[in-house]
Scaffold this active site. Structure first.
Site, PDB file in Angstrom:
ATOM      1  N   HIS A  94     -42.734  36.293  35.453  1.00  0.00           N
ATOM      2  CA  HIS A  94     -41.416  36.435  36.081  1.00  0.00           C
ATOM      3  C   HIS A  94     -41.141  35.358  37.127  1.00  0.00           C
ATOM      4  O   HIS A  94     -41.711  35.360  38.208  1.00  0.00           O
ATOM      5  CB  HIS A  94     -41.294  37.830  36.716  1.00  0.00           C
ATOM      6  CG  HIS A  94     -39.962  38.071  37.349  1.00  0.00           C
ATOM      7  ND1 HIS A  94     -39.818  38.771  38.531  1.00  0.00           N
ATOM      8  CD2 HIS A  94     -38.703  37.690  36.979  1.00  0.00           C
ATOM      9  CE1 HIS A  94     -38.533  38.808  38.851  1.00  0.00           C
ATOM     10  NE2 HIS A  94     -37.845  38.167  37.932  1.00  0.00           N
ATOM     11  N   SER A 102     -37.343  41.084  34.754  1.00  0.00           N
ATOM     12  CA  SER A 102     -37.389  41.285  36.203  1.00  0.00           C
ATOM     13  C   SER A 102     -37.692  42.726  36.577  1.00  0.00           C
ATOM     14  O   SER A 102     -37.940  43.023  37.744  1.00  0.00           O
ATOM     15  CB  SER A 102     -36.062  40.867  36.834  1.00  0.00           C
ATOM     16  OG  SER A 102     -34.984  41.572  36.241  1.00  0.00           O
ATOM     17  N   ASN A 137     -35.020  32.541  40.801  1.00  0.00           N
ATOM     18  CA  ASN A 137     -33.966  31.506  40.814  1.00  0.00           C
ATOM     19  C   ASN A 137     -33.851  30.798  42.158  1.00  0.00           C
ATOM     20  O   ASN A 137     -33.942  31.448  43.192  1.00  0.00           O
ATOM     21  CB  ASN A 137     -32.607  32.145  40.473  1.00  0.00           C
ATOM     22  CG  ASN A 137     -32.445  32.345  38.976  1.00  0.00           C
ATOM     23  OD1 ASN A 137     -32.846  31.493  38.191  1.00  0.00           O
ATOM     24  ND2 ASN A 137     -31.877  33.457  38.581  1.00  0.00           N
ATOM     25  N   VAL A 150     -34.436  36.861  27.247  1.00  0.00           N
ATOM     26  CA  VAL A 150     -33.169  37.378  26.724  1.00  0.00           C
ATOM     27  C   VAL A 150     -32.636  38.482  27.631  1.00  0.00           C
ATOM     28  O   VAL A 150     -33.215  38.768  28.677  1.00  0.00           O
ATOM     29  CB  VAL A 150     -33.320  37.883  25.266  1.00  0.00           C
ATOM     30  CG1 VAL A 150     -33.814  36.759  24.368  1.00  0.00           C
ATOM     31  CG2 VAL A 150     -34.251  39.086  25.185  1.00  0.00           C
ATOM     32  N   ASN A 175     -38.659  42.430  43.368  1.00  0.00           N
ATOM     33  CA  ASN A 175     -37.387  43.112  43.144  1.00  0.00           C
ATOM     34  C   ASN A 175     -37.384  44.551  43.645  1.00  0.00           C
ATOM     35  O   ASN A 175     -36.335  45.099  43.970  1.00  0.00           O
ATOM     36  CB  ASN A 175     -36.991  43.054  41.669  1.00  0.00           C
ATOM     37  CG  ASN A 175     -36.349  41.722  41.329  1.00  0.00           C
ATOM     38  OD1 ASN A 175     -35.750  41.086  42.176  1.00  0.00           O
ATOM     39  ND2 ASN A 175     -36.487  41.287  40.090  1.00  0.00           N
ATOM     40  N   ASP A 210     -32.087  29.767  20.780  1.00  0.00           N
ATOM     41  CA  ASP A 210     -31.066  30.748  21.162  1.00  0.00           C
ATOM     42  C   ASP A 210     -30.353  31.202  19.903  1.00  0.00           C
ATOM     43  O   ASP A 210     -30.679  30.747  18.799  1.00  0.00           O
ATOM     44  CB  ASP A 210     -30.089  30.171  22.193  1.00  0.00           C
ATOM     45  CG  ASP A 210     -29.654  31.229  23.205  1.00  0.00           C
ATOM     46  OD1 ASP A 210     -29.318  32.357  22.768  1.00  0.00           O
ATOM     47  OD2 ASP A 210     -29.646  30.950  24.417  1.00  0.00           O
ATOM     48  N   GLU A 266     -31.662  41.825  29.621  1.00  0.00           N
ATOM     49  CA  GLU A 266     -32.557  42.865  30.146  1.00  0.00           C
ATOM     50  C   GLU A 266     -32.281  44.218  29.483  1.00  0.00           C
ATOM     51  O   GLU A 266     -31.915  45.193  30.161  1.00  0.00           O
ATOM     52  CB  GLU A 266     -32.387  42.968  31.664  1.00  0.00           C
ATOM     53  CG  GLU A 266     -33.049  41.847  32.441  1.00  0.00           C
ATOM     54  CD  GLU A 266     -34.564  41.956  32.462  1.00  0.00           C
ATOM     55  OE1 GLU A 266     -35.106  42.593  33.366  1.00  0.00           O
ATOM     56  OE2 GLU A 266     -35.229  41.410  31.556  1.00  0.00           O
ATOM     57  N   LYS A 303     -35.314  43.147  23.639  1.00  0.00           N
ATOM     58  CA  LYS A 303     -36.612  42.513  23.916  1.00  0.00           C
ATOM     59  C   LYS A 303     -37.590  42.805  22.769  1.00  0.00           C
ATOM     60  O   LYS A 303     -38.267  41.910  22.255  1.00  0.00           O
ATOM     61  CB  LYS A 303     -37.199  43.050  25.222  1.00  0.00           C
ATOM     62  CG  LYS A 303     -36.333  42.858  26.462  1.00  0.00           C
ATOM     63  CD  LYS A 303     -36.570  41.526  27.112  1.00  0.00           C
ATOM     64  CE  LYS A 303     -35.989  41.501  28.524  1.00  0.00           C
ATOM     65  NZ  LYS A 303     -35.996  40.151  29.105  1.00  0.00           N
TER      66      LYS A 303
END
Length: 272
Positions: free
Chosen positions: A120, A99, A123, A70, A170, A13, A72, A77
């Site tokens: 992808h 996503s 959660n 990271v 999604n 990170d 969106e 990216k």
């Protein structure tokens, strides 16, 4: 990866506090699994020792499979992938947990775009079995096969997806969420809408799900789809305001509608 594949893992990170938070979660999760008897308690120190937290891409040089997760935002990216490609081998798979963004565009500036694949998760990642695997324009067969094999070893149900806005889940979820927000915008109460839709058999009420996903991520996906399909997706101004105020959801810690949310949320008058 630790529980299912027992392989060395590098966590990177941009700030030490973020790395520490990630490591804290991993330790908590592994210890919880051990307490439940799903992992041998004696193996906990060994498993945790397999994780290398870092702030430096150089520590990822030996990685065979890297998952980017990271923010969106496409420029971020692409920047991360560009920096990463300088350190990993030519055969390292670069997977993205995006996503909704285009995997093809994400890989477009790389020397080896053929090794980029969508990966992808949903959660909570440890519990949800579904894994969308996205084939970009230049994704090679070896990269795609490796992604499916890795997903299977993680105990996930892998589904091949076209590289289209928001992929499959999604696109469906946000179409539903757009209508759910519209119901409140037109004058219905949050709880009323949640109770009615939950009674239809969903896994959780829609606004509870929004809080789990994170309103900012949901809004970003909503905007991506509205740009791609303006006839099917609209963006609620109230939803934008919810994210602008950095609200984690429409409900407060007590489970009731946040008074601030109720105050700024503009509804049709008279209600429809």
């Amino acid at each position: 990866f630790l529980r299912r594949m027992k392989v060395p893992v590098v966590i990177k990170d941009i700030k030490q506090e973020f790395v520490d938070k990630g490591m804290g979660y991993v330790e908590q999760e592994i210890n919880r699994q051990a307490e439940k008897g799903r992992i041998d308690k004696d193996s906990v120190p060994w498993l945790l020792n397999l994780v290398e937290p870092t702030l430096d891409y150089a520590d990822m040089a030996d990685c065979d499979f890297v998952i980017e997760a990271v923010l969106e935002e496409m420029p971020i990216k692409k920047k991360v992938y560009g920096e990463l490609e300088e350190h990993v081998s030519e055969t390292c798979i670069l997977a993205t947990n995006t996503s909704s963004l285009s995997v093809t565009e994400m890989a477009s500036d790389l020397k080896h775009p053929e090794r980029v694949v969508g990966f992808h998760f949903f959660n909570p990642v440890a519990a949800m079995p579904l894994l969308e695997i996205v084939k970009a324009e230049k994704t090679s067969d070896p990269a795609l096969i490796t992604a499916f094999d890795t997903g299977r070893k993680l105990g996930k149900r892998c589904v091949l997806c076209k590289d289209a806005p928001a992929f499959i889940v999604n696109r469906l979820l946000l179409r539903s969420m757009v209508e759910t927000l519209k119901l409140v915008d037109e004058g219905n109460d949050f709880k009323e809408v949640d109770d009615a839709l939950w009674a239809m058999g969903g896994p959780m009420p829609p606004f509870v799900l929004m809080a789990l996903v994170g309103p900012a991520i949901a809004l970003h996906t909503n905007e991506t789809l509205a740009d791609a399909f303006p006839d099917r997706y609209v963006v609620s101004e109230n939803f934008k305001e919810l994210v602008a105020r950095k609200k984690s959801g429409v409900y407060g810690p007590d489970g009731q509608v946040d008074p601030e949310v109720r105050e700024f949320w503009k509804q049709a008058d008279p209600p429809k």
